[in-house]
Write a protein that holds these residues in place. Structure first.
Motif, PDB file in Angstrom:
ATOM      1  N   LEU A  49       0.841  -1.197   0.000  1.00 21.53           N
ATOM      2  CA  LEU A  49       0.000   0.000   0.000  1.00 21.53           C
ATOM      3  C   LEU A  49       0.882   1.255   0.000  1.00 21.53           C
ATOM      4  N   GLU A  50       0.687   2.108  -0.970  1.00 21.97           N
ATOM      5  CA  GLU A  50       1.467   3.347  -1.066  1.00 21.97           C
ATOM      6  C   GLU A  50       0.575   4.579  -1.060  1.00 21.97           C
ATOM      7  N   THR A  51      -0.617   4.425  -0.514  1.00 27.40           N
ATOM      8  CA  THR A  51      -1.558   5.533  -0.454  1.00 27.40           C
ATOM      9  C   THR A  51      -1.108   6.571   0.563  1.00 27.40           C
ATOM     10  N   ILE A  56      -6.110   9.053   5.318  1.00 27.78           N
ATOM     11  CA  ILE A  56      -5.559   7.892   6.018  1.00 27.78           C
ATOM     12  C   ILE A  56      -5.728   8.074   7.524  1.00 27.78           C
ATOM     13  N   GLY A  57      -5.255   9.206   8.036  1.00 26.86           N
ATOM     14  CA  GLY A  57      -5.402   9.481   9.464  1.00 26.86           C
ATOM     15  C   GLY A  57      -6.848   9.621   9.878  1.00 26.86           C
ATOM     16  N   GLU A  58      -7.663  10.252   9.036  1.00 29.59           N
ATOM     17  CA  GLU A  58      -9.084  10.439   9.350  1.00 29.59           C
ATOM     18  C   GLU A  58      -9.806   9.099   9.442  1.00 29.59           C
ATOM     19  N   THR A  59      -9.474   8.182   8.526  1.00 33.42           N
ATOM     20  CA  THR A  59     -10.088   6.855   8.565  1.00 33.42           C
ATOM     21  C   THR A  59      -9.665   6.107   9.820  1.00 33.42           C
ATOM     22  N   GLY A  60      -8.374   6.217  10.178  1.00 35.00           N
ATOM     23  CA  GLY A  60      -7.909   5.569  11.398  1.00 35.00           C
ATOM     24  C   GLY A  60      -8.619   6.086  12.630  1.00 35.00           C
ATOM     25  N   TYR A  63     -12.137   4.694  13.408  1.00 34.92           N
ATOM     26  CA  TYR A  63     -12.316   3.333  13.924  1.00 34.92           C
ATOM     27  C   TYR A  63     -11.387   2.988  15.090  1.00 34.92           C
ATOM     28  N   VAL A  64     -10.521   3.921  15.483  1.00 34.06           N
ATOM     29  CA  VAL A  64      -9.591   3.689  16.588  1.00 34.06           C
ATOM     30  C   VAL A  64      -9.626   4.899  17.511  1.00 34.06           C
ATOM     31  N   HIS A  65      -9.529   4.678  18.802  1.00 38.90           N
ATOM     32  CA  HIS A  65      -9.548   5.783  19.765  1.00 38.90           C
ATOM     33  C   HIS A  65      -8.378   6.727  19.495  1.00 38.90           C
ATOM     34  N   ASN A  66      -8.615   8.027  19.658  1.00 41.42           N
ATOM     35  CA  ASN A  66      -7.579   9.000  19.311  1.00 41.42           C
ATOM     36  C   ASN A  66      -6.384   8.990  20.260  1.00 41.42           C
ATOM     37  N   ASP A  67      -6.465   8.277  21.387  1.00 40.95           N
ATOM     38  CA  ASP A  67      -5.319   8.130  22.277  1.00 40.95           C
ATOM     39  C   ASP A  67      -4.412   6.977  21.862  1.00 40.95           C
ATOM     40  N   THR A  68      -4.813   6.261  20.829  1.00 44.17           N
ATOM     41  CA  THR A  68      -4.010   5.123  20.360  1.00 44.17           C
ATOM     42  C   THR A  68      -2.723   5.624  19.714  1.00 44.17           C
ATOM     43  N   CYS A  69      -1.699   4.808  19.773  1.00 49.39           N
ATOM     44  CA  CYS A  69      -0.397   5.150  19.198  1.00 49.39           C
ATOM     45  C   CYS A  69      -0.556   5.576  17.733  1.00 49.39           C
ATOM     46  N   TYR A  70       0.098   6.670  17.368  1.00 42.30           N
ATOM     47  CA  TYR A  70      -0.035   7.260  16.031  1.00 42.30           C
ATOM     48  C   TYR A  70       0.246   6.264  14.900  1.00 42.30           C
ATOM     49  N   PRO A  71       1.326   5.464  14.967  1.00 41.98           N
ATOM     50  CA  PRO A  71       1.531   4.482  13.893  1.00 41.98           C
ATOM     51  C   PRO A  71       0.352   3.529  13.721  1.00 41.98           C
ATOM     52  N   ALA A  72      -0.282   3.123  14.836  1.00 43.80           N
ATOM     53  CA  ALA A  72      -1.435   2.225  14.731  1.00 43.80           C
ATOM     54  C   ALA A  72      -2.591   2.916  14.015  1.00 43.80           C
ATOM     55  N   GLN A  78      -4.854   3.118   6.881  1.00 40.60           N
ATOM     56  CA  GLN A  78      -4.444   2.769   5.516  1.00 40.60           C
ATOM     57  C   GLN A  78      -5.092   1.457   5.069  1.00 40.60           C
ATOM     58  N   PHE A  79      -5.172   0.487   5.973  1.00 39.47           N
ATOM     59  CA  PHE A  79      -5.811  -0.786   5.647  1.00 39.47           C
ATOM     60  C   PHE A  79      -7.296  -0.589   5.308  1.00 39.47           C
ATOM     61  N   ILE A  80      -8.027   0.067   6.199  1.00 33.20           N
ATOM     62  CA  ILE A  80      -9.470   0.205   5.998  1.00 33.20           C
ATOM     63  C   ILE A  80      -9.772   1.114   4.811  1.00 33.20           C
ATOM     64  N   ASP A  81      -8.957   2.155   4.621  1.00 36.82           N
ATOM     65  CA  ASP A  81      -9.118   3.011   3.443  1.00 36.82           C
ATOM     66  C   ASP A  81      -8.962   2.201   2.163  1.00 36.82           C
TER      67      ASP A  81
END
Length: 444
Positions: A49-51, A56-60, A63-72, A78-81
């Motif tokens: 994936l090279e998107t 990418i960040g908005e999609t993350g 579906y993930v809490h904003n306190d989650t580690c940035y790489p996650a 990127q996966f769900i997008d």
């Protein structure tokens, strides 16, 4: 609702291997292209994936809490997008997540990803754990010795190519020459890994050919400010994670220096020996880890010696020397996340004469705040010429503010450089000398 316990997850089966597309998140563009091709050689249908982009960040974050580690957040986004893009059949796609299995919260990424897929309505998508620690088992996913052998050379080829491009790009007379060479060698090596048996003699010849090819690029070796990049492994390497930091530094006239991925792999192996020495753990596995460490160190020294043989480029620091640099600063028992390696890599850069360092860290990453930002004061106390800046990366961080802080660091570096008398070294050669000087012992 699906409960994701250790024994309750969707397995990637042998039947899936035949027609499922396995998506790979892009941490290192060159390395992971080679790694992807290795798996294709063994019957896996992989796609890197090279998107990019804010979605990418908005999609993350959706579906993930904003306190989650940035790489996650970025990897999951990127996966769900990609799944939502319509380019793939969601029922014929699998995801692979690279994990070390250590104490860092990154070991929880796989559970976070499965929960995010469930929220997005894709709970049936298999998630593969790429881990030598054997975190999970998948019938259709096997890391055989042959695959691991090729992955090692994918990492080493990637490290060498990254080093050569970084040491060439700031000096090239024709913009884009270094990137074109990197693209050529990436295509050539992926083709070789697909069709030919890997022999170590051929690997060493490829090292020499690659170095000679990059050295043939017309360059003007004027003195540049050298800036090292260290930090959490994802934001250190990934253009998506660090807002294209290397390109930004190049645009500001700096030469980028990045310790390679092989160092992190050796760090993971070496930590097994640390456990044996400090805690008496792994008495039966320690001999194997010791052999693996010596094997990897020998491979690294071979590459270093070939770079010295050529003489045009600075080789990386041997890992056993990097290990020794941490003495007196931080214990080797500090090994959560990047642990002591992060401190040692800053010392490694200083030892190479690279005193300007950007320490990249996800916001709230405890290991990096301790071993990176937390070690800046003692490092500067013993190394007063060090010019280190810690940059936090997060979905809410301003790119403009990050770049302005880096520009201030570069301005300080320029002032320090101007105070010193200019000297001519082996790297400051004329373009004709670079083109015409072929060191003895070079066989192409």
């Amino acid at each position: 609702m699906v409960i994701h316990m250790a024994q309750d997850y969707i397995r990637f089966t042998k039947e899936m291997k035949r027609d499922y597309t396995i998506l790979i998140p892009n941490m290192l563009p060159v390395h992971f292209r080679l790694i992807s091709r290795v798996f294709q050689n063994y019957g896996y249908k992989t796609e890197l994936l090279e998107t990019e982009g804010p979605q990418i960040g908005e999609t993350g974050l959706k579906y993930v809490h904003n306190d989650t580690c940035y790489p996650a957040i970025l990897v999951i986004g990127q996966f769900i997008d990609a799944i939502k893009s319509g380019r793939y059949d969601p029922h014929k796609v699998a995801l692979v997540l690279f994990q070390t299995g250590g104490g860092c919260r990154a070991s929880n990424y796989i559970s976070l990803l499965r929960k995010a897929l469930e929220r997005a309505g894709y709970e049936y998508v298999p998630v593969i754990s790429f881990s030598l620690a054997g975190i999970e088992k998948h019938p259709g996913w096997k890391l055989t010795p042959a695959i691991l052998h090729r992955l090692l050379y994918a990492v080493m080829y990637g490290d060498l190519m990254m080093t050569l491009e970084n040491q060439t790009k700031p000096y090239e007379l024709n913009h884009g020459d270094a990137a074109a060479k990197s693209e050529y060698w990436c295509a050539r090596l992926t083709d070789e890994m697909a069709h030919n048996r890997i022999s170590y003699g051929k690997v060493l010849k490829n090292y020499r050919d690659m170095i000679f090819d990059f050295a043939s690029i017309p360059m003007n070796r004027t003195e540049k400010v050298k800036v090292g990049i260290v930090g959490e492994i994802f934001v250190k390497f990934s253009p998506l994670g660090n807002n294209n930091l290397a390109d930004f530094l190049n645009s500001e006239g700096a030469e980028v220096v990045i310790p390679g991925l092989l160092d992190f792999c050796m760090y993971c192996v070496y930590n097994g020996l640390v456990d044996k020495n400090l805690y008496g753990r792994g008495r039966f596995t320690a001999p194997v880890q010791k052999l693996a460490y010596k094997f990897l160190l020998k491979k690294q020294y071979d590459m270093i010696n070939i770079m010295k043989e050529n003489g045009m480029f600075r080789p990386s620091t041997p890992f056993d020397h990097t290990v020794s640099l941490a003495d007196g600063y931080i214990s080797h028992g500090v090994k959560m996340g990047e642990g002591w390696l992060l401190t040692a890599e800053m010392l490694e850069l200083a030892d190479e004469g690279v005193n300007n360092i950007v320490c990249t860290q996800p916001f709230g990453c405890l290991p990096n705040h301790i071993c990176g930002k937390g070690m800046m004061k003692p490092l500067k106390a013993k190394n007063p010429d060090l010019n280190i800046i810690a940059i936090d990366y997060d979905t809410g961080a301003s790119v403009v503010n990050q770049q302005n802080r880096i520009k201030l660091m570069l301005a300080g570096a320029a002032r320090m450089k101007n105070k010193k008398s200019p000297t001519v070294n082996d790297n400051e050669r004329t373009d004709s000398a670079l083109l015409n000087n072929t060191p003895q012992g070079l066989h192409v």
